[in-house]
Design an enzyme around this catalytic site. Structure first.
Site, PDB file in Angstrom:
ATOM      1  CB  ALA A  15      12.164   5.862  -7.748  1.00 39.31           C
ATOM      2  CE  LYS A  38      15.845  19.959  -2.656  1.00 37.62           C
ATOM      3  NZ  LYS A  38      14.832  20.859  -2.083  1.00 37.62           N
ATOM      4  CD  GLU A 117       3.894  -2.628   2.756  1.00 40.56           C
ATOM      5  OE1 GLU A 117       3.341  -1.584   2.354  1.00 40.56           O
ATOM      6  OE2 GLU A 117       5.123  -2.774   2.756  1.00 40.56           O
ATOM      7  CG  HIS A 232       4.350   5.572   8.251  1.00 41.18           C
ATOM      8  ND1 HIS A 232       4.509   4.733   9.334  1.00 41.18           N
ATOM      9  CD2 HIS A 232       4.505   4.804   7.152  1.00 41.18           C
ATOM     10  CE1 HIS A 232       4.737   3.509   8.900  1.00 41.18           C
ATOM     11  NE2 HIS A 232       4.738   3.514   7.585  1.00 41.18           N
ATOM     12  NE  ARG A 278       1.358   3.319   4.916  1.00 41.07           N
ATOM     13  CZ  ARG A 278       2.389   3.561   4.106  1.00 41.07           C
ATOM     14  NH1 ARG A 278       2.500   4.755   3.564  1.00 41.07           N
ATOM     15  NH2 ARG A 278       3.278   2.634   3.851  1.00 41.07           N
ATOM     16  CG  HIS A 339       5.237   8.300   5.037  1.00 40.54           C
ATOM     17  ND1 HIS A 339       6.610   8.180   5.032  1.00 40.54           N
ATOM     18  CD2 HIS A 339       4.759   7.276   4.276  1.00 40.54           C
ATOM     19  CE1 HIS A 339       6.954   7.116   4.316  1.00 40.54           C
ATOM     20  NE2 HIS A 339       5.859   6.565   3.831  1.00 40.54           N
ATOM     21  NE  ARG A 374       1.734   6.384  -0.064  1.00 43.44           N
ATOM     22  CZ  ARG A 374       2.702   5.608   0.418  1.00 43.44           C
ATOM     23  NH1 ARG A 374       3.270   4.697  -0.350  1.00 43.44           N
ATOM     24  NH2 ARG A 374       3.102   5.732   1.661  1.00 43.44           N
TER      25      ARG A 374
END
Length: 530
Positions: A15, A38, A117, A232, A278, A339, A374
């Site tokens: 992205a 790649k 979340e 995760h 997390r 993760h 994060r």
């Protein structure tokens, strides 16, 4: 040596790379932009992203709430300027993505559907069923392929940066005929994603081998906070099955974590239970499995309606069915897996690194928005917000063009041993998981670091013009940076947990900085939030 010139060169097709290329093409339509991948345009961690993208689009929410949640999750190591940029630019980026044709889920009245979340105080995560990353990347890739200013170089393996007078002027790459070529450009953007493949247990695609960080470090760029790796909590845990990520959104919609006796054990470790940050949930599972001596815990979706499950998680349904799990009636066996990597190449709020002419964006960059941990669904957002800022900054400044580049190709030995290299790669992954996984301790890290240094030397000896060697070399360097940082930080904070230093230490509210072989501290610009 074959040399090709571009006005801007982007390494990576997730992205961050795709969006940055599109914004550069919009702002500088006469530029020749090279996009190096790649693999192909759909093989990236972004394509695998399930949960969604966080942004304030609801009238009951506000950027300051999004910012506060981000800062709290980052445990004192977020950079306040970067967080402000992220949360305030988020709504506009959502509109840009909708204009590109991204189909976010909507409610019956046509408004954007939002989910909750972990560690978010509001429902602010936009999604496209449970394949949000794929929905985004597919639209971006289609736009890139239609843009005449962008040339895609597929199946192209970058070796190292081409440096001239301490400035980045392009990259050396491996051609299909195994000859080394050079792509010349006054602007080089590393958007290669993270390095979770350094761990044997991870949720990332095989291509996530830490290429950008390793390439930049070898050229002398400053690297930051490599010890902070997010594990995760819920990856599918079946024998012979890949560690497929079971999205955070499943718990956000109401799924329960249970153990082999059916107990919702997560509340024994944190008041928020399954919706704790997390790192907390991952350690809760890790500790609970050590206590119970069981191989997995389970994610039970029984509290969510069948209709809601079918609407929100069609991809998870399909994958689990492939392994004979009916998620409507059977809990999913899960364990934590590596993760997301919060650390990376230090950049300013416009993506500029410590090396002139070199930029970084996405997971390979350390913008400061994630701190020590994060906040869920901020990573896709980071790609778009900072990709656009990078493009605007680059296009507003004059670029230095090398009239007569003096690129000298690095020499690769012709005595590679693929079996030896493959064995080193597997050993790096297993050792990193054992020594620098969810729980770390000094003695294990010291032994691992010594072994990693030995493998780095071996890989230089067994240099061969192959993808296996290139990626294993990058993994070895990435593991070295990870081990050095994890050993250096003698406290536990966010996603970094030391069993010999299990508590946070106020004196360690600093960033870990590595430049060359030197490691040190850099002050964090934010006091710890309550």
């Amino acid at each position: 040596m074959n040399q090709t010139r571009f006005d801007a060169l982007i390494i990576g097709s997730g992205a961050a790379g795709l969006y940055t290329a599109l914004r550069l093409a919009d702002l500088a339509p006469n530029w020749r932009i090279g996009l190096v991948t790649k693999d192909n345009l759909s093989t990236s961690a972004s394509d695998w992203a399930q949960g969604g993208i966080a942004a304030v689009v609801d009238k009951d929410d506000a950027p300051q709430f999004h910012g506060k949640d981000t800062l709290i999750a980052g445990v004192g190591l977020c950079e306040v300027e970067a967080v402000d940029v992220l949360v305030n630019a988020a709504p506009r980026q959502i509109q840009n993505l909708i204009a590109l044709g991204v189909d976010f889920d909507r409610t019956e009245d046509g408004s954007l559907a939002l989910t909750l979340e972990a560690a978010h105080s509001k429902r602010r995560v936009l999604h496209s069923a449970d394949t949000t990353g794929r929905a985004l990347v597919s639209k971006l890739a289609a736009a890139v392929l239609q843009n005449p200013s962008i040339q895609v170089l597929s199946q192209t393996l970058v070796l190292d940066l081409y440096m001239e007078q301490s400035r980045c002027g392009g990259v050396f790459y491996l051609e299909e005929n195994q000859e080394i070529g050079c792509l010349i450009s006054p602007v080089v953007v590393l958007a290669t994603g993270g390095g979770a493949q350094v761990f044997s247990q991870n949720t990332n695609p095989p291509s996530s081998t830490g290429d950008g960080v390793a390439i930049a470090w070898r050229a002398g760029a400053v690297i930051r906070d490599m010890e902070f790796v997010q594990f995760h909590p819920t990856a599918l845990a079946l024998h012979n099955a890949p560690r497929f990520l079971i999205s955070e959104a499943v718990r956000g919609e109401g799924a329960h974590l249970i153990d082999h006796q059916g107990d919702r054990f997560a509340f024994n470790y944190h008041p928020q239970g399954e919706l704790a940050p997390r790192d907390v949930v991952s350690r809760a599972i890790f500790n609970h499995l050590q206590k119970t001596k069981e191989p997995t815990v389970f994610l039970d979706l029984q509290s969510i309606s069948r209709e809601r499950i079918a609407h929100r998680f069609p991809n998870i349904i399909t994958i689990c069915q492939q392994w004979q799990i009916d998620i409507f009636s059977t809990p999913i066996p899960v364990t934590p897996a590596a993760h997301y990597c919060m650390g990376g190449i230090v950049v300013d709020s416009y993506g500029a690194t410590s090396i002139e002419g070199l930029y970084a964006v996405g997971e390979t960059a350390s913008t400061g928005v994630h701190g020590a941990n994060r906040l869920a669904s901020n990573s896709l957002l980071e790609c778009f917000v900072f990709g656009e800022r990078l493009a605007e900054q680059v296009c507003s400044q004059p670029t230095q063009i090398f009239k007569n580049p003096k690129a000298i190709a690095p020499k690769l030995a012709d005595h590679g041993n693929s079996a030896t290299i493959q064995n080193i790669k597997l050993a790096i992954q297993n050792l990193s998981w054992q020594a620098a996984g969810i729980s770390r301790v000094q003695s294990d890290l010291e032994i691992a670091l010594t072994e990693i240094c030995t493998w780095q030397a071996e890989l230089n000896h067994f240099a061969e013009p192959s993808r296996l060697w290139i990626e294993t070399r990058n993994l070895a360097d990435y593991a070295y940076l990870l081990m050095r940082s994890a050993l250096f930080r003698t406290e536990s904070r966010g996603a970094h947990f030391r069993s010999d230093f299990p508590d946070p230490d106020p004196s360690w509210q600093v960033h870990t900085i590595i430049e060359g072989q030197e490691i040190g501290r850099s002050p964090a610009l934010l006091p710890i939030e309550p």
